[in-house]
Write an enzyme that holds these catalytic residues in place. Structure first.
Site, PDB file in Angstrom:
ATOM      1  N   SER A   1       7.140  14.860   7.261  1.00  0.00           N
ATOM      2  CA  SER A   1       8.297  14.311   7.984  1.00  0.00           C
ATOM      3  C   SER A   1       9.451  14.176   7.008  1.00  0.00           C
ATOM      4  CB  SER A   1       7.935  12.950   8.591  1.00  0.00           C
ATOM      5  OG  SER A   1       8.999  12.457   9.360  1.00  0.00           O
ATOM      6  N   PRO A   2      10.079  15.300   6.614  1.00  0.00           N
ATOM      7  CA  PRO A   2      11.042  15.284   5.513  1.00  0.00           C
ATOM      8  C   PRO A   2      12.330  14.526   5.789  1.00  0.00           C
ATOM      9  CG  PRO A   2      10.995  17.441   6.571  1.00  0.00           C
ATOM     10  CD  PRO A   2       9.852  16.661   7.139  1.00  0.00           C
TER      11      PRO A   2
ATOM     12  N   ARG B   1      -6.111   5.298  15.422  1.00  0.00           N
ATOM     13  CA  ARG B   1      -4.851   5.361  14.679  1.00  0.00           C
ATOM     14  C   ARG B   1      -3.913   4.355  15.333  1.00  0.00           C
ATOM     15  NH1 ARG B   1      -5.834   7.453   9.802  1.00  0.00           N
ATOM     16  NH2 ARG B   1      -6.296   9.691   9.809  1.00  0.00           N
TER      17      ARG B   1
ATOM     18  N   GLU C   1     -15.869  12.014   5.614  1.00  0.00           N
ATOM     19  CA  GLU C   1     -15.473  11.865   7.014  1.00  0.00           C
ATOM     20  C   GLU C   1     -16.335  12.649   7.989  1.00  0.00           C
ATOM     21  OE1 GLU C   1     -10.809  10.602   6.474  1.00  0.00           O
ATOM     22  OE2 GLU C   1     -11.257  12.498   7.483  1.00  0.00           O
TER      23      GLU C   1
ATOM     24  N   PHE D   1       0.848  -1.192   0.000  1.00  0.00           N
ATOM     25  CA  PHE D   1       0.000   0.000   0.000  1.00  0.00           C
ATOM     26  C   PHE D   1       0.885   1.243   0.000  1.00  0.00           C
ATOM     27  CE2 PHE D   1      -2.687   3.206   2.149  1.00  0.00           C
ATOM     28  CZ  PHE D   1      -3.755   3.193   1.267  1.00  0.00           C
ATOM     29  N   PHE D   2       2.006   1.176   0.711  1.00  0.00           N
ATOM     30  CA  PHE D   2       3.044   2.190   0.672  1.00  0.00           C
ATOM     31  C   PHE D   2       4.294   1.563   0.077  1.00  0.00           C
ATOM     32  CE2 PHE D   2       0.666   3.511   4.640  1.00  0.00           C
ATOM     33  CZ  PHE D   2      -0.030   4.526   4.011  1.00  0.00           C
TER      34      PHE D   2
ATOM     35  N   GLU E   1     -13.150  14.340   0.918  1.00  0.00           N
ATOM     36  CA  GLU E   1     -12.878  13.852   2.260  1.00  0.00           C
ATOM     37  C   GLU E   1     -13.747  14.535   3.307  1.00  0.00           C
ATOM     38  OE1 GLU E   1     -11.090  11.351   3.321  1.00  0.00           O
ATOM     39  OE2 GLU E   1     -10.269  10.791   1.371  1.00  0.00           O
TER      40      GLU E   1
ATOM     41  N   GLU F   1      16.933   5.436   3.231  1.00  0.00           N
ATOM     42  CA  GLU F   1      15.652   4.827   2.907  1.00  0.00           C
ATOM     43  C   GLU F   1      14.575   5.902   3.014  1.00  0.00           C
ATOM     44  OE1 GLU F   1      17.568   3.290   5.513  1.00  0.00           O
ATOM     45  OE2 GLU F   1      18.569   2.127   3.959  1.00  0.00           O
TER      46      GLU F   1
ATOM     47  N   GLU G   1     -12.912   1.068   3.706  1.00  0.00           N
ATOM     48  CA  GLU G   1     -11.599   1.546   4.148  1.00  0.00           C
ATOM     49  C   GLU G   1     -11.442   1.375   5.657  1.00  0.00           C
ATOM     50  OE1 GLU G   1     -10.750   5.484   2.746  1.00  0.00           O
ATOM     51  OE2 GLU G   1     -11.086   4.956   0.631  1.00  0.00           O
TER      52      GLU G   1
END
Length: 200
Positions: A128-129, A74, A111, A23-24, A107, A47, A157
């Protein structure tokens, strides 16, 4: 003398390899970059978590001075939070064929069940660079908070979403007290606290 301003052309990508694709995705990059002191760095390996880009929407009723927040589980928050059910802004991933504005409207409806009277782009920022390419596109939506009710989310989902209507002040105080501690919601509510008087 002005300091050097680096751009994309000051990075040389030597190699890219996919380590995982689900998925990622997880990509491994080897690269060099220019140094502040001059010259080039040694080869660097990193990475990078590729999860795409997302939209964040702050539903705000400027007539009642109320915000609509969503609550959902979450799972990664289980590691460090008392409860993994978080109060958040509306958010969603941008598919390749979609614009951020289209996702913002979609969304918000999925939601929260709300329809924006107007949708306003605020800014965009990197999530989150240090490890991910993800960029958030932040909007605030003019809504009627009196219509915020019921449970929401898409079953396919695995979304199970409950709505909360708070005054702007109570929402901001929840940030100050650390009750709301996820980054996009903190950023959104801090922005609102700084700018709400200009929105009326």
């Amino acid at each position: 003398m002005k300091p050097t301003v680096f751009t994309q052309t000051d990075v040389e990508v030597l190699d890219k390899k996919t380590l995982y694709q689900g998925f990622f995705a997880l990509e491994e990059y080897r690269f060099k970059h220019k140094l502040f002191a001059g010259g080039w760095s040694q080869e660097v390996s990193r990475e990078v978590f590729e999860r795409g880009h997302a939209v964040v929407v702050l539903p705000y009723d400027k007539n009642r001075d109320q915000v609509v927040l969503i609550e959902q589980i979450r799972f990664p928050a289980l590691a460090t939070s008392k409860s993994p059910w978080l109060l958040e802004l509306v958010a969603g991933m941008i598919a390749p064929h979609e614009t951020p504005l289209e996702v913002a409207h979609r969304e918000l409806q999925e939601e929260s069940g709300l329809v924006a009277q107007n949708m306003h782009f605020v800014n965009s920022y990197l999530a989150s660079p240090g490890g991910s390419t993800e960029r958030f596109y932040f909007y605030w939506a003019e809504v009627d908070s009196s219509k915020a009710q019921g449970l929401h989310g898409l079953a396919d989902e695995h979304e199970d979403i409950r709505l909360h209507v708070l005054t702007r002040e109570d929402a901001y105080n929840s940030v100050v007290a650390g009750k709301i501690d996820n980054a996009s919601t903190v950023i959104g509510l801090q922005w609102l606290q700084l700018n709400y008087q200009q929105l009326v």
